[in-house]
Write a protein that holds these residues in place. Sequence first.
Motif, PDB file in Angstrom:
ATOM      1  N   ARG A  97       0.840  -1.199   0.000  1.00 10.30           N
ATOM      2  CA  ARG A  97       0.000   0.000   0.000  1.00 10.30           C
ATOM      3  C   ARG A  97       0.873   1.247   0.000  1.00 10.30           C
ATOM      4  O   ARG A  97       0.526   2.261  -0.601  1.00 10.30           O
ATOM      5  N   GLY A 123      -7.413   0.556  -5.788  1.00 15.93           N
ATOM      6  CA  GLY A 123      -6.623   0.424  -4.564  1.00 15.93           C
ATOM      7  C   GLY A 123      -7.373   0.922  -3.342  1.00 15.93           C
ATOM      8  O   GLY A 123      -7.253   0.356  -2.247  1.00 15.93           O
ATOM      9  N   VAL A 177      -3.783   5.609  -2.477  1.00 15.45           N
ATOM     10  CA  VAL A 177      -3.640   4.700  -1.331  1.00 15.45           C
ATOM     11  C   VAL A 177      -2.640   5.221  -0.303  1.00 15.45           C
ATOM     12  O   VAL A 177      -2.148   4.470   0.542  1.00 15.45           O
TER      13      VAL A 177
END
Length: 331
Positions: A97, A123, A177
Amino acid sequence: MSASAPEPLLRVVDLQTWYPIRAGLMRRTVGWVQAATDVSLELQAGRTLALVGESGCGKSTVGRSILCLERPQRGEIFFEGRDLLKQSRAGLREARRHLQIVFQDPMASLDPRMRIGDQIAEGVRSFGIVETEREQRIRIGEMLERVQLDPKSMDRYPHEFSGGQRQRICIARALAVDPKLIVCDESVSALDVSIQAQILNLLLDLQQELGLAYLFITHDLSVVRHLAHEVAVMYLGRIVEQGPTERLFEHPAHPYTRSLLAAIPSIDPARRGSAPPVRGDVPSPSHPPEGCHFHPRCPEVMDRCRRERPELYPVEQGCSRCFLSEPGRSD
């Protein structure tokens, strides 16, 4: 790293990523493409490290290995103090991430059948960053505004944008993200020079605003000085010089670096390099030369270069893989 220096966001130690060459009916391994060997790097939060070199030198392999898109044979990749190569699948997913990538070709990176808003949201949904559809659209709009695109364009398709706009969309998708490090893999090389400058300025603004770190992979040294705090020069799978950007541009230690800098076009005679150009072609990474890998093309080659492989010797604020930089050398 000194005792007073902060822990780097990213630390790569002795990374080796080789690809097998298979042949015959049984597809046996008959050799190896030595894409990256003994690569060590450090990158602090909020800083930019440029990884430069000719096409095929292994710099993209290093970037993909750091993201664990390629599995190295050897080495350690520490992100925020954790070795990514020792993480569980869940641990690696969480780390990813904060580790994003922007590729060279934005059209190949985007699904032509999906609206750009849906692609930016992938995401966001995957990591559960927002809970409702309304929050998702708000976040997509914020990301598009951040890369200087109209939020109302989120329902359009990739083919409705220019090349520079598509690259901005890819950057927005990476930002969605909340990454801490973005690998930019030749992310401006396919764009016109004027658009390149706009994207580079956007990356600088985002770094200042969000504290992002960049690993900026490129073959074009002319864009590096504007963006990078440090530069690592790769040749045939190995780092041959590394140091602060200004030092490397003003006082390059390795003959390969000097030749690359001399090849940068300039209308100012005072800034034109005086080093001889690199001669010949890059040897095959499956059969690198004995001794120093650069010696067949080096304008300053010595006899020992053909027999011995130089280490990374310390130079001013950095290192150089050349016998000319060996400590105690008087000539």
